[in-house]
Design a protein around this motif. Sequence first.
Motif, mmCIF file in Angstrom:
data_model
loop_
_atom_site.group_PDB
_atom_site.id
_atom_site.type_symbol
_atom_site.label_atom_id
_atom_site.label_comp_id
_atom_site.label_asym_id
_atom_site.label_seq_id
_atom_site.Cartn_x
_atom_site.Cartn_y
_atom_site.Cartn_z
ATOM 1 N N ALA A 28 0.848 -1.189 0.000
ATOM 2 C CA ALA A 28 0.000 0.000 0.000
ATOM 3 C C ALA A 28 0.879 1.234 0.000
ATOM 4 O O ALA A 28 1.993 1.221 0.545
ATOM 5 C CB ALA A 28 -0.896 0.008 1.236
ATOM 6 N N ARG A 29 0.405 2.303 -0.603
ATOM 7 C CA ARG A 29 1.186 3.548 -0.613
ATOM 8 C C ARG A 29 1.372 4.086 0.801
ATOM 9 O O ARG A 29 2.437 4.576 1.158
ATOM 10 C CB ARG A 29 0.498 4.572 -1.512
ATOM 11 N N THR A 30 0.314 4.027 1.601
ATOM 12 C CA THR A 30 0.403 4.400 3.016
ATOM 13 C C THR A 30 -0.226 3.263 3.811
ATOM 14 O O THR A 30 -1.450 3.183 3.942
ATOM 15 C CB THR A 30 -0.334 5.714 3.296
ATOM 16 N N ALA A 54 -4.707 -9.556 -2.833
ATOM 17 C CA ALA A 54 -3.482 -8.816 -3.137
ATOM 18 C C ALA A 54 -3.746 -7.643 -4.065
ATOM 19 O O ALA A 54 -3.064 -6.619 -3.987
ATOM 20 C CB ALA A 54 -2.450 -9.765 -3.751
ATOM 21 N N ARG A 55 -4.738 -7.772 -4.934
ATOM 22 C CA ARG A 55 -5.079 -6.673 -5.842
ATOM 23 C C ARG A 55 -5.833 -5.557 -5.127
ATOM 24 O O ARG A 55 -5.640 -4.377 -5.411
ATOM 25 C CB ARG A 55 -5.944 -7.179 -7.005
ATOM 26 N N VAL A 56 -6.709 -5.926 -4.215
ATOM 27 C CA VAL A 56 -7.667 -4.963 -3.652
ATOM 28 C C VAL A 56 -7.200 -4.293 -2.369
ATOM 29 O O VAL A 56 -7.355 -3.084 -2.188
ATOM 30 C CB VAL A 56 -9.025 -5.668 -3.416
ATOM 31 N N LEU A 57 -6.619 -5.033 -1.448
ATOM 32 C CA LEU A 57 -6.340 -4.503 -0.110
ATOM 33 C C LEU A 57 -5.376 -3.319 -0.080
ATOM 34 O O LEU A 57 -5.554 -2.402 0.734
ATOM 35 C CB LEU A 57 -5.829 -5.624 0.795
ATOM 36 N N PRO A 58 -4.342 -3.266 -0.936
ATOM 37 C CA PRO A 58 -3.433 -2.122 -0.862
ATOM 38 C C PRO A 58 -4.111 -0.771 -1.056
ATOM 39 O O PRO A 58 -3.658 0.238 -0.499
ATOM 40 C CB PRO A 58 -2.424 -2.410 -1.985
ATOM 41 N N HIS A 60 -6.661 0.111 0.275
ATOM 42 C CA HIS A 60 -7.329 0.416 1.539
ATOM 43 C C HIS A 60 -6.348 0.437 2.705
ATOM 44 O O HIS A 60 -6.733 0.203 3.854
ATOM 45 C CB HIS A 60 -8.447 -0.598 1.775
ATOM 46 N N GLY A 61 -5.088 0.720 2.402
ATOM 47 C CA GLY A 61 -4.105 0.891 3.460
ATOM 48 C C GLY A 61 -3.569 -0.385 4.065
ATOM 49 O O GLY A 61 -2.991 -0.354 5.151
ATOM 50 N N VAL A 62 -3.730 -1.512 3.363
ATOM 51 C CA VAL A 62 -3.238 -2.793 3.876
ATOM 52 C C VAL A 62 -2.261 -3.384 2.856
ATOM 53 O O VAL A 62 -2.655 -3.724 1.739
ATOM 54 C CB VAL A 62 -4.388 -3.789 4.129
ATOM 55 N N SER A 63 -1.003 -3.478 3.236
ATOM 56 C CA SER A 63 -0.029 -4.156 2.382
ATOM 57 C C SER A 63 -0.249 -5.662 2.485
ATOM 58 O O SER A 63 -0.490 -6.191 3.578
ATOM 59 C CB SER A 63 1.400 -3.823 2.819
ATOM 60 N N VAL A 64 -0.175 -6.345 1.352
ATOM 61 C CA VAL A 64 -0.386 -7.795 1.327
ATOM 62 C C VAL A 64 0.927 -8.483 0.998
ATOM 63 O O VAL A 64 1.617 -8.118 0.043
ATOM 64 C CB VAL A 64 -1.461 -8.185 0.302
#
Length: 217
Positions: A28-30, A54-58, A60-64
């Motif tokens: 995620a960016r942040t 892995a596609r969606v969560l980043p 929303h602020g969650v690194s996968v």
Amino acid sequence: MTDVTDVTDVTESVETEAGTARVIWHRARTARLVLALGHGAGGGVEARDLQALARVLPAHGVSVALVEQPWRVAGKKVAPAPKTLDLGWCGVWPVLERPGRPVIAGGRSAGARVACRTATALGALAVLALSFPLHPPGRPERSRADELLGAGVPTLVVQGGNDPFGRPEEFPPGPYGMVEVPRGDHGFAVPKRADITQERALGTITDAVVAWAASLG
């Protein structure tokens, strides 16, 4: 389905006592959390649910972090004993903690069992259990519910409605949340003539995990 943001993959090898593991980061960016996802005994990190998260969560602020166990990295066809799986997973954990964010331990099938068994010892924030194999197909008497109930941290189970390893209604009451993917099998595949599309089935998973992760703080 939840909005998707493109994130560049970063792959690194990690030496563990069980051999060389691999971590594929979707950052995620942040980021405020890390979601680590292990695969099952019959497949790898290419599983549709792991890839969707892995596609969606980043966005929303969650690194996968998709974690490939050493046996898969080595090209073996058969998963080792649970003790060895736990050893490989625990060996990767310091890398997962390195970004300095709380880590959710997660996985599908055998990977979900590993996450449950090790969560407390590793200090995981929570557990995400995808297609938890409650019992072998046709053998409900061989329950693995004790692993799920013993996770010791907030836990979310995402289960296919037609999973032969345990349908949602077979699970015992316990301190965990349950999300059902209608008509989904153990790999969350739905029949072509089902009243839910494959895209919508995956959206059910990603939407539920986005909301749950947000509730963890």
